[in-house]
Design a protein around this motif. Structure first.
Motif, PDB file in Angstrom:
ATOM      1  N   LEU A 233       0.834  -1.200   0.000  1.00 32.73           N
ATOM      2  CA  LEU A 233       0.000   0.000   0.000  1.00 32.73           C
ATOM      3  C   LEU A 233       0.872   1.256   0.000  1.00 32.73           C
ATOM      4  O   LEU A 233       0.593   2.223  -0.718  1.00 32.73           O
ATOM      5  CB  LEU A 233      -0.915  -0.015   1.221  1.00 32.73           C
ATOM      6  N   ALA A 234       1.949   1.237   0.793  1.00 30.56           N
ATOM      7  CA  ALA A 234       2.850   2.386   0.843  1.00 30.56           C
ATOM      8  C   ALA A 234       3.532   2.612  -0.499  1.00 30.56           C
ATOM      9  O   ALA A 234       3.686   3.755  -0.954  1.00 30.56           O
ATOM     10  CB  ALA A 234       3.902   2.169   1.939  1.00 30.56           C
ATOM     11  N   LEU A 235       3.941   1.538  -1.157  1.00 30.36           N
ATOM     12  CA  LEU A 235       4.609   1.657  -2.456  1.00 30.36           C
ATOM     13  C   LEU A 235       3.626   2.092  -3.538  1.00 30.36           C
ATOM     14  O   LEU A 235       3.968   2.901  -4.416  1.00 30.36           O
ATOM     15  CB  LEU A 235       5.262   0.328  -2.821  1.00 30.36           C
ATOM     16  N   ALA A 236       2.402   1.578  -3.476  1.00 27.37           N
ATOM     17  CA  ALA A 236       1.376   1.989  -4.442  1.00 27.37           C
ATOM     18  C   ALA A 236       1.081   3.477  -4.311  1.00 27.37           C
ATOM     19  O   ALA A 236       0.839   4.166  -5.322  1.00 27.37           O
ATOM     20  CB  ALA A 236       0.106   1.172  -4.235  1.00 27.37           C
ATOM     21  N   TRP A 237       1.109   3.999  -3.086  1.00 24.73           N
ATOM     22  CA  TRP A 237       0.894   5.433  -2.879  1.00 24.73           C
ATOM     23  C   TRP A 237       1.994   6.247  -3.550  1.00 24.73           C
ATOM     24  O   TRP A 237       1.717   7.273  -4.192  1.00 24.73           O
ATOM     25  CB  TRP A 237       0.849   5.733  -1.378  1.00 24.73           C
ATOM     26  N   VAL A 238       3.240   5.805  -3.423  1.00 19.34           N
ATOM     27  CA  VAL A 238       4.347   6.507  -4.077  1.00 19.34           C
ATOM     28  C   VAL A 238       4.156   6.490  -5.592  1.00 19.34           C
ATOM     29  O   VAL A 238       4.312   7.523  -6.264  1.00 19.34           O
ATOM     30  CB  VAL A 238       5.700   5.871  -3.690  1.00 19.34           C
ATOM     31  N   LEU A 239       3.812   5.345  -6.147  1.00 21.20           N
ATOM     32  CA  LEU A 239       3.602   5.228  -7.588  1.00 21.20           C
ATOM     33  C   LEU A 239       2.480   6.146  -8.064  1.00 21.20           C
ATOM     34  O   LEU A 239       2.514   6.644  -9.197  1.00 21.20           O
ATOM     35  CB  LEU A 239       3.265   3.784  -7.964  1.00 21.20           C
ATOM     36  N   ALA A 240       1.506   6.384  -7.205  1.00 24.46           N
ATOM     37  CA  ALA A 240       0.354   7.206  -7.577  1.00 24.46           C
ATOM     38  C   ALA A 240       0.652   8.693  -7.597  1.00 24.46           C
ATOM     39  O   ALA A 240      -0.197   9.493  -8.021  1.00 24.46           O
ATOM     40  CB  ALA A 240      -0.805   6.935  -6.613  1.00 24.46           C
ATOM     41  N   GLN A 241       1.857   9.097  -7.205  1.00 22.30           N
ATOM     42  CA  GLN A 241       2.190  10.517  -7.143  1.00 22.30           C
ATOM     43  C   GLN A 241       2.558  11.117  -8.493  1.00 22.30           C
ATOM     44  O   GLN A 241       2.793  12.317  -8.598  1.00 22.30           O
ATOM     45  CB  GLN A 241       3.322  10.756  -6.144  1.00 22.30           C
ATOM     46  N   GLY A 242       2.595  10.301  -9.539  1.00 17.14           N
ATOM     47  CA  GLY A 242       2.866  10.829 -10.877  1.00 17.14           C
ATOM     48  C   GLY A 242       3.539   9.807 -11.761  1.00 17.14           C
ATOM     49  O   GLY A 242       4.282   8.943 -11.270  1.00 17.14           O
ATOM     50  N   GLU A 243       3.310   9.898 -13.053  1.00 13.37           N
ATOM     51  CA  GLU A 243       3.912   8.950 -13.994  1.00 13.37           C
ATOM     52  C   GLU A 243       5.416   9.160 -14.129  1.00 13.37           C
ATOM     53  O   GLU A 243       6.116   8.312 -14.674  1.00 13.37           O
ATOM     54  CB  GLU A 243       3.253   9.096 -15.371  1.00 13.37           C
ATOM     55  N   HIS A 244       5.914  10.281 -13.632  1.00 10.64           N
ATOM     56  CA  HIS A 244       7.362  10.523 -13.680  1.00 10.64           C
ATOM     57  C   HIS A 244       8.075   9.975 -12.448  1.00 10.64           C
ATOM     58  O   HIS A 244       9.289  10.121 -12.327  1.00 10.64           O
ATOM     59  CB  HIS A 244       7.646  12.025 -13.811  1.00 10.64           C
ATOM     60  N   VAL A 245       7.340   9.318 -11.568  1.00 10.16           N
ATOM     61  CA  VAL A 245       7.887   8.796 -10.316  1.00 10.16           C
ATOM     62  C   VAL A 245       8.228   7.316 -10.480  1.00 10.16           C
ATOM     63  O   VAL A 245       7.373   6.503 -10.834  1.00 10.16           O
ATOM     64  CB  VAL A 245       6.889   8.988  -9.162  1.00 10.16           C
ATOM     65  N   ILE A 246       9.502   6.969 -10.211  1.00  2.78           N
ATOM     66  CA  ILE A 246       9.978   5.593 -10.383  1.00  2.78           C
ATOM     67  C   ILE A 246      10.691   5.168  -9.104  1.00  2.78           C
ATOM     68  O   ILE A 246      11.889   5.408  -8.936  1.00  2.78           O
ATOM     69  CB  ILE A 246      10.933   5.477 -11.589  1.00  2.78           C
ATOM     70  N   PRO A 247       9.994   4.555  -8.161  1.00  2.00           N
ATOM     71  CA  PRO A 247      10.615   4.175  -6.889  1.00  2.00           C
ATOM     72  C   PRO A 247      11.587   3.013  -7.036  1.00  2.00           C
ATOM     73  O   PRO A 247      11.439   2.163  -7.920  1.00  2.00           O
ATOM     74  CB  PRO A 247       9.415   3.774  -6.017  1.00  2.00           C
ATOM     75  N   ILE A 248      12.583   2.983  -6.149  1.00  4.91           N
ATOM     76  CA  ILE A 248      13.584   1.913  -6.185  1.00  4.91           C
ATOM     77  C   ILE A 248      13.703   1.260  -4.805  1.00  4.91           C
ATOM     78  O   ILE A 248      14.733   1.392  -4.132  1.00  4.91           O
ATOM     79  CB  ILE A 248      14.953   2.433  -6.663  1.00  4.91           C
ATOM     80  N   PRO A 249      12.687   0.544  -4.359  1.00  2.65           N
ATOM     81  CA  PRO A 249      12.789  -0.128  -3.069  1.00  2.65           C
ATOM     82  C   PRO A 249      13.944  -1.125  -3.075  1.00  2.65           C
ATOM     83  O   PRO A 249      14.206  -1.786  -4.086  1.00  2.65           O
ATOM     84  CB  PRO A 249      11.439  -0.841  -2.930  1.00  2.65           C
ATOM     85  N   GLY A 250      14.608  -1.226  -1.957  1.00  2.00           N
ATOM     86  CA  GLY A 250      15.722  -2.163  -1.857  1.00  2.00           C
ATOM     87  C   GLY A 250      15.306  -3.443  -1.146  1.00  2.00           C
ATOM     88  O   GLY A 250      14.471  -3.416  -0.235  1.00  2.00           O
TER      89      GLY A 250
END
Length: 329
Positions: A262-279
């Motif tokens: 849910l936390a990662l999906a929220w980050v992804l929802a902040q914009g199509e230019h957002v590319i998270p890199i969880p480790g």
């Protein structure tokens, strides 16, 4: 795996990347064979954007990736960084953005990685004594020489990004961003979107806190850097911050997913230019992270999540006093 675009013509990468830092240092004992298996598994599952830095493990993280890159170079977009120097018997930390050091650092990274060209090269941190125009101008020479494809910056302010972008197109800005680190919303997230620069959140799961698996310091290894270098994980701060994960867990239960997803999906929802890199160092969490990309959040869901940890409400800084001096410059 869906894809998203890096800036400056670097093209598409997987919408979720993989931060490799923890495979070599900082989060307790590492396991080389397990890490290599995780890298292979991530690529097989569609993750093709991998992030490292010369300072991670004092070069060992880049060396770890070398055999993996040798087998899959054409399939991978690889990001690494320069600028954080740890030397001397105590591995004292300093920031070096000088041209002479950058040239030396780039050559060393290429050698350790066993490649001819770095796809995305970040200035890891900035030393205010070196004008950003000088740093980016020197980095651009690496592009002309074919040693680097695109340029990135880390932990910079909107004003610094604009100055840098005026010298040479910046492909990506990397900063910490998650439900419990909201300061990119103060300007840099929007500036990246305006300029066509990808925004790369590192620690999108709050350095593991948003997984719900850390309730006390005893849940971290004895040599885990979060015990001594992350005030949010210390003493009363950690106890106060547990209310965040409690609320997130309750909401994730109602959505039929994990708090991390849910936390990662929220980050992804902040914009199509957002590319998270969880480790992560294990395959099971690769699957969990990828599952976040399939979650469908409503506007109400996104709003509810944003209210779980509003900007400025988390107890404790994300770095020590010294570390905080080198962010949002």
């Amino acid at each position: 795996m869906k894809s998203r675009n890096l800036g400056a013509g670097l093209g598409a990468v997987s919408a979720i990347g993989l931060g490799c830092m923890g495979m070599s240092e900082f989060y307790g004992p590492s396991n080389k064979s397990q890490s290599l298996a995780t890298l292979e598994y991530a690529l097989d599952k569609g993750i093709n954007f991998f992030d490292t830095a010369d300072t991670y493990g004092l070069g060992r993280n880049e060396e770890l990736l070398s055999s993996f890159l040798a087998r899959h170079r054409d399939e991978i977009t690889l990001a690494t960084k320069f600028g954080i120097v740890r030397d001397g018997p105590l591995e004292e930390r300093r920031i070096d953005n000088t041209t002479a050091y950058m040239i030396k650092a780039c050559e060393a990274s290429l050698k350790r990685l066993g490649i001819e060209t770095i796809d995305l090269y970040y200035a890891h941190r900035l030393n205010p004594a070196v004008p950003i125009e000088d740093t980016v101008g020197a980095m651009a020479e690496l592009v002309k020489q074919g040693k680097v494809r695109g340029l990135g910056l880390s932990e910079v302010s909107p004003a610094t990004l604009r100055r840098a972008h005026a010298i040479y197109p910046i492909a990506a800005v990397q900063s910490e961003y998650s439900l419990w680190t909201r300061d990119p919303e103060d300007g840099i997230l929007q500036t990246c979107k305006e300029l066509g620069v990808a925004f790369i959140p590192y620690s999108p799961l709050g350095r593991g806190f948003l997984t719900g698996k850390i309730r006390s310091v005893d849940d971290m290894a004895a040599d885990d850097f979060r015990r001594t270098s992350q005030p949010r994980f210390e003493g009363d701060n950690l106890q106060k911050n547990l209310s965040v994960i409690d609320a997130l867990t309750k909401f994730s239960d109602s959505k039929g997913c994990t708090p991390a997803q849910l936390a990662l999906a929220w980050v992804l929802a902040q914009g199509e230019h957002v590319i998270p890199i969880p480790g992560t160092r294990t395959e099971r969490y690769i699957d969990e992270n990828i599952g976040a990309g399939s979650l469908s959040l409503t506007e109400e869901d996104i709003s509810t999540l944003g209210k779980i940890a509003p900007n400025g409400t988390i107890s404790g800084d994300r770095y020590t006093t010294e570390g905080m001096q080198h962010v949002n410059i």
